[in-house]
Design a protein around this motif. Structure first.
Motif, short mmCIF file in Angstrom:
data_model
loop_
_atom_site.label_atom_id
_atom_site.label_comp_id
_atom_site.label_asym_id
_atom_site.label_seq_id
_atom_site.Cartn_x
_atom_site.Cartn_y
_atom_site.Cartn_z
N PRO A 247 31.91 -16.91 -25.84
CA PRO A 247 31.10 -17.55 -24.81
C PRO A 247 31.31 -19.06 -24.79
CG PRO A 247 29.81 -15.95 -26.06
CD PRO A 247 31.11 -16.08 -26.77
N GLY A 248 31.32 -19.60 -23.58
CA GLY A 248 31.51 -21.04 -23.43
C GLY A 248 32.92 -21.50 -23.73
N GLU A 249 33.87 -20.57 -23.71
CA GLU A 249 35.28 -20.90 -23.98
C GLU A 249 35.49 -21.50 -25.37
OE1 GLU A 249 38.32 -20.54 -21.58
OE2 GLU A 249 36.78 -18.97 -21.57
N ILE A 250 34.62 -21.11 -26.30
CA ILE A 250 34.80 -21.56 -27.68
C ILE A 250 35.85 -20.68 -28.36
CG2 ILE A 250 33.69 -21.75 -29.94
CD1 ILE A 250 31.12 -22.51 -28.53
N VAL A 251 36.78 -21.30 -29.05
CA VAL A 251 37.81 -20.57 -29.79
C VAL A 251 37.18 -19.97 -31.04
CG1 VAL A 251 39.99 -20.73 -31.03
CG2 VAL A 251 39.65 -22.03 -28.92
N GLU A 252 37.20 -18.66 -31.15
CA GLU A 252 36.65 -18.00 -32.33
C GLU A 252 37.70 -17.80 -33.42
OE1 GLU A 252 33.14 -15.46 -30.07
OE2 GLU A 252 35.02 -14.44 -30.62
N GLU A 253 38.95 -17.66 -33.01
CA GLU A 253 40.05 -17.48 -33.96
C GLU A 253 41.34 -17.86 -33.25
OE1 GLU A 253 41.99 -13.92 -36.76
OE2 GLU A 253 40.27 -13.52 -35.46
N ALA A 254 42.28 -18.43 -33.99
CA ALA A 254 43.54 -18.85 -33.37
C ALA A 254 44.67 -18.73 -34.38
CB ALA A 254 43.44 -20.29 -32.86
N ARG A 255 45.88 -18.55 -33.83
CA ARG A 255 47.09 -18.50 -34.66
C ARG A 255 48.21 -19.21 -33.90
NH1 ARG A 255 47.27 -14.45 -38.70
NH2 ARG A 255 49.50 -14.07 -38.34
N ILE A 256 48.83 -20.18 -34.56
CA ILE A 256 49.96 -20.92 -34.00
C ILE A 256 51.15 -20.71 -34.92
CG2 ILE A 256 50.87 -23.19 -33.38
CD1 ILE A 256 47.98 -24.11 -32.93
N ALA A 257 52.26 -20.26 -34.35
CA ALA A 257 53.47 -20.01 -35.14
C ALA A 257 54.63 -20.83 -34.56
CB ALA A 257 53.83 -18.53 -35.11
#
Length: 347
Positions: A247-257
């Motif tokens: 909700p609210g465009e909050i990032v809950e989890e992310a992965r950058i490779a």
């Protein structure tokens, strides 16, 4: 004219039979042949000289495409077959973007998902003819003892050249490996070592049979690639990013490779962790890009100056996160990737 060396050709009907053939020939004597778009040119240059090729074209189980809650992709599916899957483009756009940017349509018609995942590492000093390599006294990766990228290095610094691996690492995908003994499932990121010669953790008698993707509801993904030629070329830098939004465009989890900056895809763990609990404001994106930039340590083993490739890693992470945010990125795609992926998706 460069010609193939002599070899024997075996045609298994199952993945288990292919694994048995590899085991029966002994380590180093046999290799798997799927599309052959990388292996056969390497054999002509005598970079790889297997005595036996185990052909996988007739192994039907490797060409399955199962669409359930997630996806199960047979390693023998061609990249063109994956390109045409609308469900892949809609649910896992980062992987689709990686697939469609591999080489040319003709090569994607032959090249397979498993072949791209197991693609040989690359280097200026290695990807040359036999005579050229002999003239400089060969390199550590084949027939020599010195890594010409860094002569004091104790290991080969050839770089990972696969497009699909960084995308699958960002998506948290797994692969199923089949041998005579058993089967095992490993995360894609654990399929690789940071060693230009021994770059795979796949055992010599194992067959990469399948890629497994979880449903990933609420996730968005993207893939960005830097290469010299826009028509076709291997990556000299790539960035894959995926994030789950709440909700609210909050990032809950992310992965950058990051790809093509080491002998294996690198997960930018600090940058990924930093994004959790935040919205993708310009400031957040800038800080995450800086954290990912610190992970990139390219060497002088590919096109473009290594310092410039490192600097561009910050820019590509910025573009990837902006795209996840929903910014229109077509102009930047055309400038950096030299491909109109919007047109490719609609076509």
């Amino acid at each position: 004219m460069m010609r193939l060396p002599d070899f024997r050709y075996l045609r298994p009907k199952t993945a288990r039979e292919a694994a048995a053939m590899l085991a029966g020939e002994g380590a180093g004597r046999a290799m798997l042949l799927a599309g052959g778009t990388d292996l056969l040119p390497n054999m002509k240059r005598r970079q790889q000289v297997p005595e036996v090729l185990v052909g996988l074209r007739g192994v039907g189980e490797l060409r399955r495409f199962e669409n359930g809650r997630g996806l199960r992709l047979g390693a023998g599916l061609t990249l063109s077959e994956l390109d045409r899957q609308d469900v892949l483009r809609r649910r896992f756009p980062g992987l689709w973007q990686a697939v469609v940017q591999v080489a040319t349509p003709q090569l994607r018609n032959m090249g397979t998902l498993g072949g791209n995942l197991c693609l040989d590492t690359r280097c200026h000093y290695y990807d040359q003819s036999y005579e050229w390599r002999k003239a400089i006294s060969f390199c550590m990766k084949k027939d020599g003892e010195v890594c010409w990228v860094a002569p004091s290095s104790r290991r080969c610094l050839a770089i990972t050249s696969t497009d699909t691996a960084p995308a699958l690492v960002a998506l948290g995908a797994r692969v199923r490996l089949v041998s005579e003994r058993a089967e095992r499932v490993v995360a894609v990121e654990d399929l690789y070592r940071n060693d230009g010669i021994h770059y795979l953790t796949r055992e010599p008698d194992e067959v990469l049979a399948e890629v497994m993707l979880d449903p990933l509801e609420g996730w968005r993904s993207t893939y960005w690639k830097l290469r010299r030629r826009g028509s076709f070329d291997f990556p000299v830098l790539s960035v894959a990013a995926a994030a789950r939004f709440g909700p609210g465009e909050i990032v809950e989890e992310a992965r950058i490779a990051l790809g093509a900056v080491a002998s294996r895809p690198l997960l930018a763990e600090q940058a990924s962790a930093f994004l959790a609990g935040r919205t993708l404001t310009d400031g957040t994106i800038r800080e995450a890009a800086e954290l990912a930039y610190k992970v990139a340590k390219p060497m002088d083993n590919a096109d473009f100056a290594l310092h410039w490739r490192k600097r561009v890693s910050r820019e590509l992470v910025t573009y990837a996160l902006r795209e996840l945010r929903g910014d229109p990125m077509r102009k930047e795609r055309l400038r950096i990737a030299r491909r109109d992926l919007d047109a490719a998706a609609s076509g």
